[in-house]
Scaffold this motif. Structure first.
Motif, PDB file in Angstrom:
ATOM      1  N   ALA A   1      -5.871  30.804  76.470  1.00 26.52           N
ATOM      2  CA  ALA A   1      -5.069  30.832  75.240  1.00 26.52           C
ATOM      3  C   ALA A   1      -3.825  29.972  75.387  1.00 26.52           C
ATOM      4  N   THR A   2      -3.204  29.986  76.558  1.00 27.04           N
ATOM      5  CA  THR A   2      -2.032  29.152  76.804  1.00 27.04           C
ATOM      6  C   THR A   2      -2.368  27.682  76.587  1.00 27.04           C
ATOM      7  N   ARG A   3      -3.497  27.252  77.136  1.00 27.59           N
ATOM      8  CA  ARG A   3      -3.900  25.849  76.990  1.00 27.59           C
ATOM      9  C   ARG A   3      -4.185  25.502  75.533  1.00 27.59           C
ATOM     10  N   LEU A   4      -4.913  26.361  74.837  1.00 25.61           N
ATOM     11  CA  LEU A   4      -5.288  26.061  73.454  1.00 25.61           C
ATOM     12  C   LEU A   4      -4.085  26.087  72.514  1.00 25.61           C
ATOM     13  N   ILE A   5      -3.169  27.039  72.707  1.00 24.32           N
ATOM     14  CA  ILE A   5      -1.980  27.088  71.857  1.00 24.32           C
ATOM     15  C   ILE A   5      -1.106  25.874  72.125  1.00 24.32           C
ATOM     16  N   GLY A   6      -0.987  25.481  73.390  1.00 22.47           N
ATOM     17  CA  GLY A   6      -0.196  24.299  73.721  1.00 22.47           C
ATOM     18  C   GLY A   6      -0.748  23.033  73.096  1.00 22.47           C
TER      19      GLY A   6
ATOM     20  N   LEU B   1       3.761  24.383  75.219  1.00 17.97           N
ATOM     21  CA  LEU B   1       3.445  25.650  74.561  1.00 17.97           C
ATOM     22  C   LEU B   1       4.688  26.254  73.923  1.00 17.97           C
ATOM     23  N   PHE B   2       5.766  26.367  74.693  1.00 16.39           N
ATOM     24  CA  PHE B   2       6.977  26.984  74.173  1.00 16.39           C
ATOM     25  C   PHE B   2       7.628  26.127  73.087  1.00 16.39           C
ATOM     26  N   SER B   3       7.590  24.815  73.244  1.00 18.01           N
ATOM     27  CA  SER B   3       8.199  23.937  72.243  1.00 18.01           C
ATOM     28  C   SER B   3       7.469  24.032  70.910  1.00 18.01           C
TER      29      SER B   3
END
Length: 202
Positions: free
Chosen positions: A26-31, A119-121
């Motif tokens: 999920a981290t990779r896909l959201i980023g 991701l955070f940006s």
């Protein structure tokens, strides 16, 4: 004609290992595409799960997002604690670490993980939209970071809250420039140049 079996073999993993896999995917896909573009089907497929199986672990799409953010915060602080020589039970910045030292550690950590910074940006910008599930998370996170940074320079500058805001703005802005042009931007070097001005006299 024999029907083709399109169902993939699904490997059973221990719950903790499966959850970590889900969070990493999920981290990779959201980023890559942001929260609004995230498909639970894509996450499930990448993990070898059905969507109901995925929901069993995370509850909902909003729950998955918040789990990703909490996980990344915990991982980042653990890494920073090791980098700064803090104990494993540390829960915040110790009093003997300056804001300049803390920021240097943060930037060096972020320079090694562009996918997390992205991701955070992306999510931070998206969360400005009304109704975004991470809006409260980012508002609370900003308030907490500003309070911590303000406390670290309190009594040392005329307006510690203003310096804290400028520091956060400089870090966020440089990181966005670095993400757009990673080959042409040395994030650590640019931050050190900015920090020399921001912390002059401290």
């Amino acid at each position: 004609m024999e029907a083709v079996n399109t169902r993939r073999d699904r490997t059973r993993l221990p719950a903790a290992q499966r959850r970590r896999q889900i969070l990493d995917v999920a981290t990779r896909l959201i980023g890559e595409g942001g929260f609004w573009a995230l498909s639970m089907q894509d996450v499930a497929d990448a993990c070898g799960l059905t969507v109901p199986g995925l929901l069993h672990h995370v509850g909902s799409k909003d729950g998955l997002l918040l789990a990703v953010l909490d996980h990344r915060d915990a991982e980042d602080f653990r890494s920073l604690a090791e980098q700064l020589g803090l104990g494993a039970d540390a829960t915040g910045w110790p009093r003997d670490i300056s804001l300049a030292e803390a920021c240097e550690a943060l930037v060096r950590r972020n320079a090694t993980q562009p996918e997390i910074v992205r991701l955070f940006s992306v999510l931070q910008a998206e969360s400005l939209a009304p109704g975004h599930p991470a809006a409260a998370y980012f508002a609370a996170r900003q308030e907490r970071v500003l309070a911590e940074f303000t406390a670290m320079v309190s009594g040392r500058v005329p307006d510690p809250a203003s310096l804290a805001r400028q520091v956060v703005a400089a870090m966020d802005g440089l990181q966005i420039q670095w993400l757009r042009d990673p080959d042409g931007t040395d994030l650590v070097a640019e931050w050190q140049a900015a920090a020399a001005r921001l912390f002059a006299g401290l």
